[in-house]
Design a protein around this motif. Structure first.
Motif, PDB file in Angstrom:
ATOM      1  N   TRP A  55       0.832  -1.209   0.000  1.00  0.00           N
ATOM      2  CA  TRP A  55       0.000   0.000   0.000  1.00  0.00           C
ATOM      3  C   TRP A  55       0.868   1.260   0.000  1.00  0.00           C
ATOM      4  O   TRP A  55       0.561   2.232  -0.689  1.00  0.00           O
ATOM      5  CB  TRP A  55      -0.976  -0.021   1.171  1.00  0.00           C
ATOM      6  N   CYS A  59       0.744   4.253  -2.758  1.00  0.00           N
ATOM      7  CA  CYS A  59       0.599   5.683  -2.429  1.00  0.00           C
ATOM      8  C   CYS A  59       1.742   6.492  -3.037  1.00  0.00           C
ATOM      9  O   CYS A  59       1.526   7.586  -3.560  1.00  0.00           O
ATOM     10  CB  CYS A  59       0.559   5.891  -0.923  1.00  0.00           C
ATOM     11  N   THR A 312      -6.351   6.453  -2.710  1.00  0.00           N
ATOM     12  CA  THR A 312      -5.178   7.341  -2.791  1.00  0.00           C
ATOM     13  C   THR A 312      -5.613   8.795  -2.921  1.00  0.00           C
ATOM     14  O   THR A 312      -5.010   9.682  -2.351  1.00  0.00           O
ATOM     15  CB  THR A 312      -4.257   6.981  -3.976  1.00  0.00           C
ATOM     16  N   GLU A 315      -6.470  10.062   0.396  1.00  0.00           N
ATOM     17  CA  GLU A 315      -5.239  10.238   1.186  1.00  0.00           C
ATOM     18  C   GLU A 315      -4.697  11.650   0.977  1.00  0.00           C
ATOM     19  O   GLU A 315      -4.270  12.313   1.897  1.00  0.00           O
ATOM     20  CB  GLU A 315      -4.162   9.257   0.734  1.00  0.00           C
TER      21      GLU A 315
END
Ligand code: UDP
Ligand code: MG
Length: 325
Positions: A55, A59, A312, A315
Motif C-alpha cells: 500500500w 501511495c 489514494t 489520502e
C-alpha cells in the motif's frame, strides 16, 4: 475518447510492484499517444489487505504520476473480491476496464488487441493463454484439470482464460445487479451476455515474488466455481441415488428368492461391504448438499462483498487537512 481503467489486484506484491508499475504506465502512455484511449485513463491498484509495503508503494506511485490511483480493502478478501472492488469502483468513471494481475505474467501487449476488439464492437474481450510452457508441469496439469473439471461440472468457463479481460462499463452496469456474495468472475461475466471475443497471448513467468495460488487455493476456487455456477453435482447425486436404489431393488429380489429357496448362508461379508459403501456414499452426498446449504446461508446474510478503507485520492485530501491544522 474512451477512458480506460486498468484494474490490478495486489496482495503482498512489494517485490513486483516497483517493476511492473512502470510497464503498465508505459503501456497506458503508448495507448494514449496512439489515440486509442483518453489521457484521463488510469491504472487502479487494489490493495487486498497486504501485510507488506504494497500500500505504501501504491501511495508513492500515486504521488509520482496522476495516472496511478489506488484503493485499499480493509482486509484480505481474496483475488476475486479484490478485482470486483476495482471493477465496481471504476464502472462509473470510465468506458473500458481491463483487469490484469500485477505480477507481469500476463502479456500487457495483448491490451492493444483487446482495445481494437472493443472498438470493433465487442463489450467483453477474454485474454486466453496460448500455451503454458513457462509453468511447471505440475502447475500446468493441475490448471488444465481445473478447467476440465469446471466444464464437466456445468460451470462454463472460457478455456485457459484467467482474470485478464476487457469489460466495458456497459457490461459492468448490468453486472452490478448480480448481487451474489460467492463470486467467480470468469464464470459470471459470460452470464451477462453481450458481444464478446477472445484475444490470445503467451503467459510468462512471474517476474518476482511467489504465487498465491497453491494447489489448495486452486481446488477451493474450483469447488467454489462449481457450486456457485451449477447445480450439476446435486443432479449427479440424484442420478446416482436412483442407480443405487435400482441395484438394491435387484439385491432385494435376489435376497428374497435366496431365502425362499433356503440358501440363507451367513452373508456377513457382503452385508458389511454394502453398509460401509452406503455409509460412505451418503456422507459424501450430504457433504455436497451441505456445501450448497452453506452457500445459501452466506447469500441470505448478504454481507458486503468488499469494504474499501482507503483511496489514494482521499489520502491526498487527508494530508492537505493535516497541513492546514
Ligand atoms: N491476489 C489478491 N489477493 C489474494 C491473492 C492474490 O489480490 O488473496 C492477487 C495477486 O497480487 C496477483 C493476482 O491476484 O496480482 C494473482 O495471484 P498470483 O499471481 O499469486 O496467482 P497465479 O498467477 O500464480 O495463479
Ligand atoms: Mg500470477
Amino acid at each position: 475518447m474512451d477512458r480506460l481503467y486498468i484494474i490490478i489486484p495486489c496482495y503482498n506484491e512489494e517485490k513486483v510492484l516497483p517493476i511492473t508499475s512502470g510497464m503498465f504506465l508505459d503501456k497506458l502512455n503508448q495507448l494514449v499517444r496512439e489515440g486509442k484511449i483518453s489521457d484521463e485513463s488510469r491504472i487502479l491498484f487494489v490493495n487486498d489487505g497486504s501485510r507488506d509495503r504494497t500500500w505504501d508503494i501504491i501511495c508513492e506511485l500515486a504521488g509520482q504520476d496522476p495516472h496511478f490511483i489506488g484503493i485499499s480493502q480493509s482486509r484480505n478478501r481474496g483475488h476475486q473480491n479484490a478485482v470486483l472492488a476495482g471493477l465496481m469502483e471504476a464502472k462509473d468513471r470510465c468506458e473500458i476496464t481491463i483487469s490484469i494481475d500485477c505480477d507481469g505474467q500476463d502479456d500487457i501487449n495483448a491490451m492493444d488487441a483487446m482495445i481494437d476488439e472493443y472498438h470493433n464492437g465487442c463489450e467483453i474481450v477474454y485474454g486466453v493463454r496460448k500455451k503454458r510452457t513457462t509453468d511447471t508441469w505440475f502447475k500446468r496439469s493441475t490448471a488444465e484439470g481445473f478447467y476440465k473439471l469446471l466444464n464437466w461440472m456445468g460451470a462454463e468457463v472460457v478455456y485457459n482464460h484467467a482474470d485478464y479481460r476487457l469489460v466495458s462499463s456497459r457490461v459492468l452496469q448490468e453486472f452490478a445487479n448480480f448481487k451474489e456474495v460467492n463470486i467467480f468472475l470468469r464464470g459470471m461475466i459470460p452470464l451477462v451476455g453481450f458481444k464478446s471475443t477472445s484475444v490470445y497471448y503467451d503467459r510468462a513467468e512471474r517476474i518476482a515474488g511467489e504465487s498465491h495460488y497453491p494447489l489448495k487455493k486452486m481446488l477451493a476456487l474450483a469447488f467454489d466455481g462449481i457450486t456457485s455456477l451449477s447445480v450439476k453435482p446435486i443432479r449427479m447425486i440424484t442420478a446416482f441415488g436412483m442407480l443405487v436404489a435400482l441395484l438394491s431393488f435387484v439385491g432385494i429380489v435376489w435376497a428374497v428368492i435366496g431365502s425362499l429357496m433356503g440358501n440363507t448362508v451367513s452373508g456377513w461379508g457382503s452385508t458389511v461391504c454394502i453398509v460401509c459403501f452406503m455409509g460412505g456414499v451418503q456422507m459424501l452426498c450430504l457433504g455436497i448438499i451441505g456445501e450448497y446449504v452453506g452457500k445459501i446461508y452466506l447469500e441470505t446474510k448478504a454481507r458486503p462483498r468488499y469494504i474499501i478503507s482507503e483511496r489514494t485520492w482521499e489520502e491526498e485530501k487527508k494530508s492537505d487537512r493535516n497541513c492546514k491544522q
